[in-house]
Scaffold this motif. Structure first.
Motif, PDB file in Angstrom:
ATOM      1  N   ASP A  26       0.890  -1.387  -0.120  1.00 22.14           N
ATOM      2  CA  ASP A  26      -0.145   0.105  -0.119  1.00 22.14           C
ATOM      3  C   ASP A  26       0.901   1.184  -0.103  1.00 22.14           C
ATOM      4  OD1 ASP A  26      -2.052  -1.737  -0.054  1.00 22.14           O
ATOM      5  OD2 ASP A  26      -2.313  -1.633   2.452  1.00 22.14           O
ATOM      6  N   GLY A  27       1.836   1.235  -1.067  1.00 25.33           N
ATOM      7  CA  GLY A  27       2.530   2.610  -1.012  1.00 25.33           C
ATOM      8  C   GLY A  27       3.655   2.807   0.089  1.00 25.33           C
ATOM      9  N   THR A  28       3.808   1.612   1.047  1.00 26.55           N
ATOM     10  CA  THR A  28       4.563   1.852   2.141  1.00 26.55           C
ATOM     11  C   THR A  28       5.898   0.789   1.791  1.00 26.55           C
ATOM     12  OG1 THR A  28       3.022   2.411   3.604  1.00 26.55           O
ATOM     13  CG2 THR A  28       5.076   1.669   4.628  1.00 26.55           C
ATOM     14  N   SER A  46       9.982   8.196  -0.298  1.00 23.30           N
ATOM     15  CA  SER A  46      10.999   8.620   0.237  1.00 23.30           C
ATOM     16  C   SER A  46      12.180   7.879   0.276  1.00 23.30           C
ATOM     17  CB  SER A  46      10.728   9.142   1.754  1.00 23.30           C
ATOM     18  OG  SER A  46      10.502   7.715   2.370  1.00 23.30           O
ATOM     19  N   VAL A  47      12.096   6.668  -0.329  1.00 18.39           N
ATOM     20  CA  VAL A  47      13.432   5.712  -0.456  1.00 18.39           C
ATOM     21  C   VAL A  47      13.987   6.248  -1.755  1.00 18.39           C
ATOM     22  CG1 VAL A  47      14.042   3.260  -0.899  1.00 18.39           C
ATOM     23  CG2 VAL A  47      12.100   3.823   0.689  1.00 18.39           C
ATOM     24  N   PRO A  63      15.607   8.404   4.569  1.00 20.14           N
ATOM     25  CA  PRO A  63      16.001   9.811   4.972  1.00 20.14           C
ATOM     26  C   PRO A  63      16.756   9.619   6.418  1.00 20.14           C
ATOM     27  CG  PRO A  63      13.648   9.482   4.278  1.00 20.14           C
ATOM     28  CD  PRO A  63      14.404   8.142   4.298  1.00 20.14           C
ATOM     29  N   ASP A  64      16.639   8.725   7.243  1.00 23.67           N
ATOM     30  CA  ASP A  64      17.244   8.505   8.572  1.00 23.67           C
ATOM     31  C   ASP A  64      18.528   8.134   8.356  1.00 23.67           C
ATOM     32  OD1 ASP A  64      16.733   5.957   7.917  1.00 23.67           O
ATOM     33  OD2 ASP A  64      15.728   5.720   9.956  1.00 23.67           O
ATOM     34  N   GLY A  65      19.225   7.887   7.176  1.00 27.93           N
ATOM     35  CA  GLY A  65      20.551   7.207   7.018  1.00 27.93           C
ATOM     36  C   GLY A  65      20.715   5.823   7.198  1.00 27.93           C
ATOM     37  N   ALA A  75      14.084  -7.867  -8.742  1.00 24.99           N
ATOM     38  CA  ALA A  75      12.930  -7.678  -7.793  1.00 24.99           C
ATOM     39  C   ALA A  75      12.953  -6.250  -7.488  1.00 24.99           C
ATOM     40  CB  ALA A  75      13.208  -8.441  -6.310  1.00 24.99           C
ATOM     41  N   VAL A  76      14.063  -5.400  -7.110  1.00 26.17           N
ATOM     42  CA  VAL A  76      13.952  -3.865  -7.065  1.00 26.17           C
ATOM     43  C   VAL A  76      13.504  -3.231  -8.151  1.00 26.17           C
ATOM     44  CG1 VAL A  76      15.510  -1.881  -6.793  1.00 26.17           C
ATOM     45  CG2 VAL A  76      16.081  -4.123  -5.504  1.00 26.17           C
ATOM     46  N   ASP A  77      13.794  -3.617  -9.354  1.00 23.77           N
ATOM     47  CA  ASP A  77      13.072  -3.130 -10.551  1.00 23.77           C
ATOM     48  C   ASP A  77      11.769  -3.075 -10.615  1.00 23.77           C
ATOM     49  OD1 ASP A  77      15.357  -1.924 -11.465  1.00 23.77           O
ATOM     50  OD2 ASP A  77      15.676  -3.434 -12.898  1.00 23.77           O
ATOM     51  N   SER A  78      11.131  -4.294 -10.339  1.00 24.46           N
ATOM     52  CA  SER A  78       9.759  -4.632 -10.390  1.00 24.46           C
ATOM     53  C   SER A  78       9.088  -3.815  -9.405  1.00 24.46           C
ATOM     54  CB  SER A  78       9.417  -5.951 -10.645  1.00 24.46           C
ATOM     55  OG  SER A  78       9.799  -6.693  -9.265  1.00 24.46           O
ATOM     56  N   LEU A  79       9.624  -3.923  -7.951  1.00 25.24           N
ATOM     57  CA  LEU A  79       8.874  -3.380  -6.888  1.00 25.24           C
ATOM     58  C   LEU A  79       8.759  -1.711  -7.084  1.00 25.24           C
ATOM     59  CD1 LEU A  79       9.880  -5.105  -3.337  1.00 25.24           C
ATOM     60  CD2 LEU A  79       7.474  -4.921  -4.703  1.00 25.24           C
ATOM     61  N   MET A  80      10.154  -1.091  -7.266  1.00 23.79           N
ATOM     62  CA  MET A  80      10.032   0.096  -7.497  1.00 23.79           C
ATOM     63  C   MET A  80       9.758   0.815  -8.610  1.00 23.79           C
ATOM     64  SD  MET A  80      11.148   0.157  -4.180  1.00 23.79           S
ATOM     65  CE  MET A  80      11.737   2.068  -4.061  1.00 23.79           C
ATOM     66  N   ARG A  81       9.461   0.021  -9.576  1.00 26.11           N
ATOM     67  CA  ARG A  81       9.007   0.669 -11.024  1.00 26.11           C
ATOM     68  C   ARG A  81      10.119   1.633 -11.308  1.00 26.11           C
ATOM     69  NH1 ARG A  81       3.998   2.065  -9.700  1.00 26.11           N
ATOM     70  NH2 ARG A  81       2.560   0.142  -9.335  1.00 26.11           N
ATOM     71  N   GLY A  82      11.320   1.078 -10.916  1.00 28.07           N
ATOM     72  CA  GLY A  82      12.619   2.138 -11.470  1.00 28.07           C
ATOM     73  C   GLY A  82      12.736   2.187 -12.794  1.00 28.07           C
TER      74      GLY A  82
END
Lengths: 336, 364
Positions: A26-28, A46-47, A63-65, A75-82
């Protein structure tokens, strides 16, 4: 369960990490350790995701370091739609080969047309006062290093000034637009050269080689062409553009890049210079014709100058030289 | 200071060899595609290309199970590049038209050098990380002025006899102002070793000169054996060898000798520096870089790049970095978990790019 990414979670601003899994819900963006204990949960936008590059692992920065590191690029590409556009371009050998052709063609176009055209444009738009200023400084420097006051008699000087005026009358700027200067130059030898603002320097050493006035008329016509076409200014601009272009293409200030660029730079500069010489020869032929003189006379003098400098044999092939081989120039001149 | 780290438990020290996992073929594709994009975009993309390149080399350099990261912002690099290119153009043109302005730029650059060096090192350090921890650099202007201006000037005054000490000042300034997770790197190089390196380089030069002299001597003896006079040998030479060939030979010899000397010094200094470098007294570095192997790499790379019209460049870079990286190691306990970062802010890249364009030597 949504699909998860396996990786390492680094605690905020710390080198400490634990094995972890990440998922988007859900966008988190949620990170949990291997036992399911939550480590981080934050809104997806924010990621900060590093773009995909080669087979390297990716880092997702919070953001918190804190950060999440994973080798699961897909997996990153499909999750983040980067947008993995760059990576897709960089992955293909076919595109790499196409790129070689592009880079090669662009380089060739730039070398053949880009640099000459921009140097020519800049030279045409350089104000006359700049040219005068440059000429004064060049002459001052030359007078300090290589040139000495001429030993020609006043009568000799007067004679050559008259010959020079005869040629200048045929040139665009007319008699008043050019000046002839006499200098003794043992280090340079028999030669004549033009400065940006219209001065032509003739060395004393050329005098013993002149058999007929027709010959030095050819030399003057050649030098005046350099002035009219602003070859001197163009060379200045080329000298500034060539290294800038090489630095741009290699994008590298290291010693390796530095040295690898010296030779092409020298070759390029002398290639441009040889083209100017040919242009000036062609112009000289036109001028001599209008005056009813023979271009062959210039060829004779050029050959005598070469024999004086290089001995009985010709100077040889000169791929590093600023002038085309004398034999070639003489042949061209005599063809007209 | 962090107690947990400085009063270390007697954890067994482990030696970690650095590793490089990139490959020439993979980097070639990245390089050529980015180069083509840079050209198509009239240079705008070159800042992004630079970042991708740096990321590739950082991200493939490993200590143990972790790689380095590069975080430089392409936009900042682009701004820096535009400013640097503007200054360079101004400089190149004023060299032709306005001689006094060259002097102005020269003086400005002279006093800006320490700032440029610091800005460049700081930008690079703050955008580098290992295991989520950023590096930092915080040398002062005064210190940089000493290392990059005063020491070199002293070397001029002392007729080059203090060049090794000037180099040492620069290396120590570089290393000792770098920190990782709030802890400083520390390097104290023995002056005697620095002098030995430069003496070695002079020996190398003498060796070259002797070899050349020997070749000439052999040629002469051969000629004498054939009953030819010296004059006729010289005449023969003059006949065979013309100006262009001579200048080409001179260029090749000059570049070769120059590269051999600088690479020799570079490799030896790097070894010496790393062998005397520690981090927070817990981690000790060591290096086993061979000067002969480096010279072999540098000359081979140059030759192959010229032959392939530059296309060999990606492989040249990869194999050089690979050799360097894999000959560096760090020994220490496992306390690295305790390192924490105190920095999150970045900064502009103007200094870095200007320093790059003017070839300010910021490295070791």
């Amino acid at each position: 369960m949504p699909p998860t990414i396996q990786g390492r979670y680094f605690f905020p601003l710390s080198a400490r990490f634990v094995e972890a899994a990440a998922a988007v819900q859900d966008g988190t963006f949620k990170v949990t350790d291997t036992t399911g204990v939550p480590l981080a949960s934050l809104p997806l936008p924010s990621v900060r995701v590093s773009s995909r590059l080669g087979a390297m692992r990716r880092r997702l920065e919070f953001p918190d370091g804190a950060s999440f590191e994973t080798t699961d690029n897909d997996a990153v590409d499909s999750l983040m739609r980067g947008s993995g556009l760059l990576h897709r371009l960089e992955k293909s050998w076919r595109l790499a080969l196409t790129s070689i052709l592009c880079v090669g063609a662009a380089t060739a176009l730039f070398v053949l047309y880009g640099i000459p055209a921009s140097a020519g444009w800049l030279a045409r738009h350089t104000s006359q006062s700049w040219a005068r200023y440059t000429e004064d400084q060049t002459l001052e420097a030359l007078d300090k290093v290589a040139l000495h006051p001429s030993k020609l008699t006043a009568r000799q000087q007067q004679h050559y000034r008259r010959v020079f005026a005869g040629v200048a009358a045929q040139a665009p700027r007319g008699v008043g637009g050019y000046h002839l200067l006499f200098r003794n130059a043992p280090a340079i030898g028999p030669n004549a050269f033009a400065l940006p603002d219209g001065s032509v320097i003739m060395t004393d050493q050329i005098l013993p080689l002149i058999k007929r006035d027709e010959e030095i008329q050819g030399v003057f016509a050649h030098e005046l062409s350099h002035v009219d076409r602003a070859h001197g200014l163009q060379r200045i601009y080329q000298a500034a553009l060539v290294p800038a272009a090489i630095a741009f293409v290699t994008g590298d200030a290291s010693q390796l890049g530095h040295f690898a660029s010296i030779l092409p730079g020298i070759l390029l500069q002398s290639a441009y210079s040889r083209e100017f010489e040919q242009q000036a020869d062609d112009d000289a032929v036109q001028t001599l014709r209008r005056m009813g003189k023979s271009p062959a006379a210039l060829a004779d003098l050029l050959e005598r100058m070469e024999r004086k400098v290089c001995g009985p044999k010709e100077c040889g092939p000169n791929w590093l030289g600023s002038h085309p081989a004398t034999a070639l120039r003489a042949k061209r001149l005599r063809q007209f | 200071m962090d107690k947990a780290l400085d009063v270390a438990p007697q954890a067994p020290a482990i030696r970690h060899q650095f590793r490089f996992e990139g490959s020439g073929g993979e980097y070639f594709k990245i390089w050529i595609v980015n180069l083509a994009l840079s050209i198509v975009t009239l240079g705008i993309f070159s800042a992004w290309a630079k970042v991708r390149s740096k990321r590739y080399f950082y991200g493939n350099t490993y200590i143990g199970d972790h790689a380095f990261d590069y975080h430089g912002s392409p936009l900042r690099i682009l701004v820096g590049r535009l400013i640097a290119a503007g200054i360079l153009l101004l400089y190149g043109l004023s060299a032709a038209f306005l001689k006094w302005f060259v002097v102005v730029i020269g003086i400005a650059l002279f006093f800006a050098t320490p700032w440029l060096v610091n800005a460049s090192l700081r930008f690079n350090a703050r955008n580098s990380s290992y295991r989520n921890i950023r590096f930092n650099f915080d040398g002062s202007y005064a210190e940089a002025f000493g290392a990059y201006i005063l020491w070199p000037l002293l070397a001029v005054v002392t007729l080059s006899t203090t060049i090794p000490l000037a180099r040492r000042a620069r290396v120590q300034y570089n290393i000792n102002n770098h920190s990782f997770g709030g802890r400083y790197f520390d390097a104290q190089l023995p002056g005697r070793s620095m002098y030995l390196i430069y003496l070695g380089a002079i020996g190398l030069l003498a060796g070259f000169a002797a070899a050349m002299g020997f070749l000439v001597l052999i040629a002469y003896l051969l000629a004498v054996a054939r009953d030819a006079s010296l004059a006729s040998v010289l005449a023969l030479l003059a006949e065979q060898v013309n100006h262009s060939v001579l200048s080409a030979i001179f260029l090749v010899v000059y570049v070769t000798v120059f590269l051999c000397m600088t690479t020799f010094i570079q490799a030896k200094v790097l070894n010496l520096a790393l062998n005397h470098t520690s981090l927070s007294a817990r981690y000790k570095f060591d290096a086993t870089i061979s000067a002969a192997k480096m010279i072999d790499l540098v000359l081979g790379n140059l030759f192959l790049m010229l032959v392939t019209l530059g296309l060999f460049y990606p492989w040249a870079r990869v194999r050089t970095v690979e050799y360097l990286v894999e000959n560096i190691a760090v020994t220490g306990g496992d306390g690295i978990e305790e390192f924490t970062s105190d920095l999150v802010s970045g900064q502009g890249a103007v200094g870095e790019e200007v320093a790059n364009f003017f070839d300010v030597d910021v490295g070791l």
